[in-house]
Motif scaffolding. Structure first.
Motif, PDB file in Angstrom:
ATOM      1  N   MET A  44       0.848  -1.189   0.000  1.00 45.12           N
ATOM      2  CA  MET A  44       0.000   0.000   0.000  1.00 45.12           C
ATOM      3  C   MET A  44       0.888   1.245   0.000  1.00 45.12           C
ATOM      4  O   MET A  44       1.821   1.354   0.799  1.00 45.12           O
ATOM      5  CB  MET A  44      -0.890   0.027   1.250  1.00 45.12           C
ATOM      6  N   HIS A  45       0.588   2.174  -0.893  1.00 47.98           N
ATOM      7  CA  HIS A  45       1.361   3.416  -0.954  1.00 47.98           C
ATOM      8  C   HIS A  45       0.404   4.595  -0.840  1.00 47.98           C
ATOM      9  O   HIS A  45      -0.734   4.536  -1.297  1.00 47.98           O
ATOM     10  CB  HIS A  45       2.154   3.473  -2.259  1.00 47.98           C
ATOM     11  N   HIS A  46       0.904   5.684  -0.276  1.00 49.42           N
ATOM     12  CA  HIS A  46       0.015   6.785   0.075  1.00 49.42           C
ATOM     13  C   HIS A  46      -0.138   7.865  -0.983  1.00 49.42           C
ATOM     14  O   HIS A  46      -1.006   8.725  -0.852  1.00 49.42           O
ATOM     15  CB  HIS A  46       0.512   7.441   1.366  1.00 49.42           C
ATOM     16  N   ALA A  47       0.702   7.865  -2.002  1.00 48.15           N
ATOM     17  CA  ALA A  47       0.648   8.975  -2.959  1.00 48.15           C
ATOM     18  C   ALA A  47       0.859   8.458  -4.371  1.00 48.15           C
ATOM     19  O   ALA A  47       1.570   7.474  -4.594  1.00 48.15           O
ATOM     20  CB  ALA A  47       1.720  10.017  -2.629  1.00 48.15           C
ATOM     21  N   THR A  48       0.238   9.139  -5.320  1.00 49.99           N
ATOM     22  CA  THR A  48       0.425   8.777  -6.723  1.00 49.99           C
ATOM     23  C   THR A  48       1.850   9.067  -7.162  1.00 49.99           C
ATOM     24  O   THR A  48       2.555   9.863  -6.545  1.00 49.99           O
ATOM     25  CB  THR A  48      -0.553   9.550  -7.610  1.00 49.99           C
ATOM     26  N   PHE A  49       2.251   8.401  -8.226  1.00 51.72           N
ATOM     27  CA  PHE A  49       3.594   8.593  -8.750  1.00 51.72           C
ATOM     28  C   PHE A  49       3.571   9.681  -9.824  1.00 51.72           C
ATOM     29  O   PHE A  49       2.731   9.660 -10.723  1.00 51.72           O
ATOM     30  CB  PHE A  49       4.118   7.294  -9.362  1.00 51.72           C
ATOM     31  N   THR A  50       4.530  10.593  -9.735  1.00 53.98           N
ATOM     32  CA  THR A  50       4.620  11.634 -10.762  1.00 53.98           C
ATOM     33  C   THR A  50       5.012  11.040 -12.097  1.00 53.98           C
ATOM     34  O   THR A  50       4.466  11.383 -13.144  1.00 53.98           O
ATOM     35  CB  THR A  50       5.643  12.696 -10.334  1.00 53.98           C
ATOM     36  N   THR A  51       5.993  10.152 -12.077  1.00 54.97           N
ATOM     37  CA  THR A  51       6.422   9.475 -13.303  1.00 54.97           C
ATOM     38  C   THR A  51       7.088   8.163 -12.925  1.00 54.97           C
ATOM     39  O   THR A  51       7.615   8.023 -11.815  1.00 54.97           O
ATOM     40  CB  THR A  51       7.403  10.348 -14.107  1.00 54.97           C
ATOM     41  N   LEU A  52       7.067   7.215 -13.839  1.00 53.08           N
ATOM     42  CA  LEU A  52       7.862   5.990 -13.689  1.00 53.08           C
ATOM     43  C   LEU A  52       8.991   5.967 -14.718  1.00 53.08           C
ATOM     44  O   LEU A  52       9.632   4.934 -14.900  1.00 53.08           O
ATOM     45  CB  LEU A  52       6.987   4.746 -13.844  1.00 53.08           C
ATOM     46  N   ASN A  53       9.205   7.083 -15.384  1.00 49.70           N
ATOM     47  CA  ASN A  53      10.329   7.169 -16.321  1.00 49.70           C
ATOM     48  C   ASN A  53      11.628   7.138 -15.511  1.00 49.70           C
ATOM     49  O   ASN A  53      11.912   8.064 -14.747  1.00 49.70           O
ATOM     50  CB  ASN A  53      10.232   8.468 -17.121  1.00 49.70           C
ATOM     51  N   PRO A  54      12.439   6.085 -15.653  1.00 48.50           N
ATOM     52  CA  PRO A  54      13.640   5.977 -14.799  1.00 48.50           C
ATOM     53  C   PRO A  54      14.623   7.124 -14.975  1.00 48.50           C
ATOM     54  O   PRO A  54      15.407   7.398 -14.062  1.00 48.50           O
ATOM     55  CB  PRO A  54      14.275   4.658 -15.265  1.00 48.50           C
ATOM     56  N   LEU A  55      14.587   7.775 -16.109  1.00 51.15           N
ATOM     57  CA  LEU A  55      15.532   8.870 -16.347  1.00 51.15           C
ATOM     58  C   LEU A  55      15.151  10.136 -15.597  1.00 51.15           C
ATOM     59  O   LEU A  55      16.005  11.005 -15.398  1.00 51.15           O
ATOM     60  CB  LEU A  55      15.616   9.179 -17.847  1.00 51.15           C
ATOM     61  N   TYR A  56      13.899  10.240 -15.172  1.00 52.51           N
ATOM     62  CA  TYR A  56      13.440  11.503 -14.593  1.00 52.51           C
ATOM     63  C   TYR A  56      12.865  11.384 -13.184  1.00 52.51           C
ATOM     64  O   TYR A  56      12.571  12.394 -12.557  1.00 52.51           O
ATOM     65  CB  TYR A  56      12.410  12.157 -15.524  1.00 52.51           C
ATOM     66  N   ASN A  57      12.706  10.188 -12.680  1.00 53.07           N
ATOM     67  CA  ASN A  57      12.116  10.059 -11.349  1.00 53.07           C
ATOM     68  C   ASN A  57      13.094  10.497 -10.249  1.00 53.07           C
ATOM     69  O   ASN A  57      14.281  10.182 -10.288  1.00 53.07           O
ATOM     70  CB  ASN A  57      11.714   8.607 -11.079  1.00 53.07           C
TER      71      ASN A  57
END
Length: 616
Positions: free
Chosen positions: A60-73
């Motif tokens: 369980m995670h509490h916040a949405t992910f901004t991006t899953l792009n490994p170059l920019y996360n």
């Protein structure tokens, strides 16, 4: 760049990269385990009989992910989501020793030249073929070292000469020798296919690279992670299936337990902002892990269906104050830019009561940019301990605020108990917090109360989603430019430091307790991303150091002994304690619950380094 930020400093439930890596325990940094936690427990890596594969693991995670792009996360939570499907180069095991994943690295000349040896048999998804040295060298030279891509690692590789020396080997020559270079995370890379990114390199298309669907959806990961991402449903979470071809099953030099890992058929990360719902899912057996709020930790310690863990971690609790031109919206000028005013804020907040009230005692006071167990913590005789003892309370806070008023060109002053603007109006500021946990709201409300009681500031807490805060408040379009008064030029602006204080985010804001930041206690050199001068890569708040931070980091890079490095960083942390670039509050432990019977978790910084081997 590994996990710069953690939302509210609650991170790493079942991380894939381990915690903050380390080299040795040292002898002056705290308790017997070096402060990095207990390495006992977990799985038996050498067990002859392998566990059965089956079932599903739900996080369980509490916040949405901004991006899953490994170059920019840059977010820790999204980093874990990426890590389920894509390994990085290496991690650190429970003894804080480097554990090669995709590659090993070493130096034979005292840290000037580092050799990367890539494992054979690493494969991208079709049509991208084998992971080789050319792909790593290309992404370092053409992306990280470019002046257009602005990747999360763009500041790490400046000035480093990279050379391919074989099909599966390349080397990095540093400007100055660094014996602890792996501990800075700079050499920690994701594998990215050259053919995938080459069109964007040719066009210097930053936005296209950020939005590339194959990168964001992790469609290229081949056998490079324990699980395969099936779906990222924005706002709801990620879904994975077991990667039957995970490369570590056949790898040399890894424990036997990896030979059939991972041991879950499915894995999912559910995004649930409401803390009570996350905890209820753990309690009901609908989730395998969730963070536990401090006020319920004792209750779960008595629950036979849940195993509880107190895990040290490197993220801090801070009050971020916006020193850019869209900060301090109470009146003219910006008092946050004045050091003495930030000190006044620090003196107005009682750290011991903050920890007792918000964390039920499961945290340590935060005075400078290192936890107290760090070998680089300068010691309490050398730093001002704002927020405790004589440096807490209304009188000392108001004296420092008055010093700041005297330096301002505007007539801020106290009128009775109230701090007022030059027009005589009550100073009113907002404080943003993430609403997904009672802890976040408590942090904001306690801070607001203390700033009201001790400085006469009316503070209005305001809830905000983490994704919106990151996009509209914390980051901005990189513009660069100059601040002639400060004699500064931004030649390589980033979304996290878009330029001088005149370059601002879309939305104005005053204060925030949304994000905690990494403090890198094993090798503080990595903190140059935050404090290597005003123009450094990550500076959302617009902090301009008043001491020679760049010179100290440069000295540390060229230091020739551990003792010299120690002295330099102690000087750095004394200055940061004085200047309070972020108002430092606490270092909380992660309080985590796992379904009883799960084999794998340990109360250690590196918890999760061997996650593919976890099983029931």
């Amino acid at each position: 760049m590994l996990g710069l930020i953690g939302a509210g400093a609650t991170v790493g439930l079942a991380g894939c990269t381990g915690g903050d890596p380390s080299d040795d325990g040292g002898d002056d940094g705290g308790d017997d385990d070096g402060g990095f936690g207990d390495s006992d427990g977990g799985v038996d890596h050498d067990a002859e009989e392998l566990p059965e594969v089956g079932g599903r693991f739900t996080n369980m995670h509490h916040a949405t992910f901004t991006t899953l792009n490994p170059l920019y996360n840059t977010e820790a939570g999204a980093g874990s989501a990426i890590g389920y499907a894509l390994d990085q180069g290496y991690t650190f095991d429970a003894d804080q020793e480097l554990f090669p994943l995709l590659y090993d690295l070493w130096t034979e000349d005292g840290g000037n030249v580092w050799v990367f040896e890539i494992r054979d048999g690493l494969e991208f998804s079709d049509p991208y073929g084998q992971v080789d040295a050319e792909s790593f060298v290309y992404q370092i030279e053409e992306l990280h070292q470019s002046d257009w891509a602005n990747t999360a690692s763009s500041s790490d590789w400046a000035g480093i000469n990279v050379e391919q020396t074989g099909d599966l080997e390349f080397q990095a020559e540093l400007e100055d020798a660094e014996l602890l270079w792996p501990e800075t995370y700079t050499p920690l890379e994701y594998p990215i296919p050259k053919d995938l990114v080459e069109p964007y390199v040719d066009e210097e298309d930053d936005d296209g690279l950020r939005q590339n669907e194959e990168l964001i959806e992790l469609q290229f990961t081949g056998n490079l992670g324990p699980y395969v991402l099936e779906e990222w449903e924005r706002g709801a979470g990620t879904r994975y299936v077991r990667n039957d071809d995970y490369y570590l099953q056949e790898a040399d030099g890894v424990p036997h337990l990896f030979s059939n890992a991972p041991y879950f058929e499915e894995l999912r990360v559910d995004i649930v902002e409401e803390e009570a719902t996350r905890v209820g899912a753990l309690e009901a057996g609908e989730a395998d892990t969730a963070d536990i709020p401090p006020d319920r930790f004792a209750e779960f310690q008595e629950n036979p269906d849940v195993d509880t863990y107190t895990i040290p971690q490197p993220y801090n609790n801070i009050l971020s104050v916006n020193m850019r031109d869209n900060g301090w919206n109470a009146g003219p000028g910006n008092l946050f830019q004045i050091k003495e005013f930030r000190q006044a804020l620090a003196c107005a907040i009682n750290k011991e009561e903050f920890i007792a009230g918000v964390y039920r005692g499961n945290a340590e006071p935060h005075f400078t940019w290192q936890p107290q167990f760090s070998n680089f913590y300068p010691g309490e005789d050398d730093i001002p301990m704002f927020g405790v003892g004589d440096l807490y309370g209304s009188e000392v806070a108001r004296d420092l605020a008055q010093d700041a008023f005297d330096q301002s060109e505007y007539d801020y002053h106290f009128d009775g108990d109230d701090m007022v603007t030059p027009d005589g109006d009550q100073v009113v500021l907002d404080i943003l917090y993430f609403p997904g946990s009672a802890t976040g709201q408590l942090r904001a409300e306690y801070t607001a109360q203390e700033l009201g009681d001790n400085l006469g500031i009316e503070v209005e807490p305001e809830a905000i989603g983490g994704d919106r805060f990151n996009n509209e408040y914390w980051t901005a379009d990189p513009e660069g430019g100059e601040d002639p008064d400060a004699g500064l030029t931004w030649d390589e602006p980033s979304p996290w430091n878009p330029g001088p204080r005149s370059v601002t985010s879309n939305e104005s804001w005053d204060m925030s307790v949304v994000f905690g930041l990494n403090t890198y206690p094993r090798n503080p050199q990595a903190n140059d991303v935050f404090f290597d001068g005003a123009t450094t890569m990550y500076n959302p708040v617009g902090y301009y150091p008043e001491f020679d931070a760049e010179g100290l980091f440069a000295d540390a890079r060229s230091a020739e002994s551990q003792e010299e490095i120690q002295a330099i960083f102690e000087e750095l942390f004394v200055n940061l304690a004085e200047e309070q670039p972020y108002i430092m509050l606490a270092f909380p432990d992660d309080l985590v619950g796992y379904t009883a019977g799960l084999r794998g978790p340990i109360e250690n910084f590196s918890n999760g380094w061997d996650f593919p081997t976890w099983h029931y």
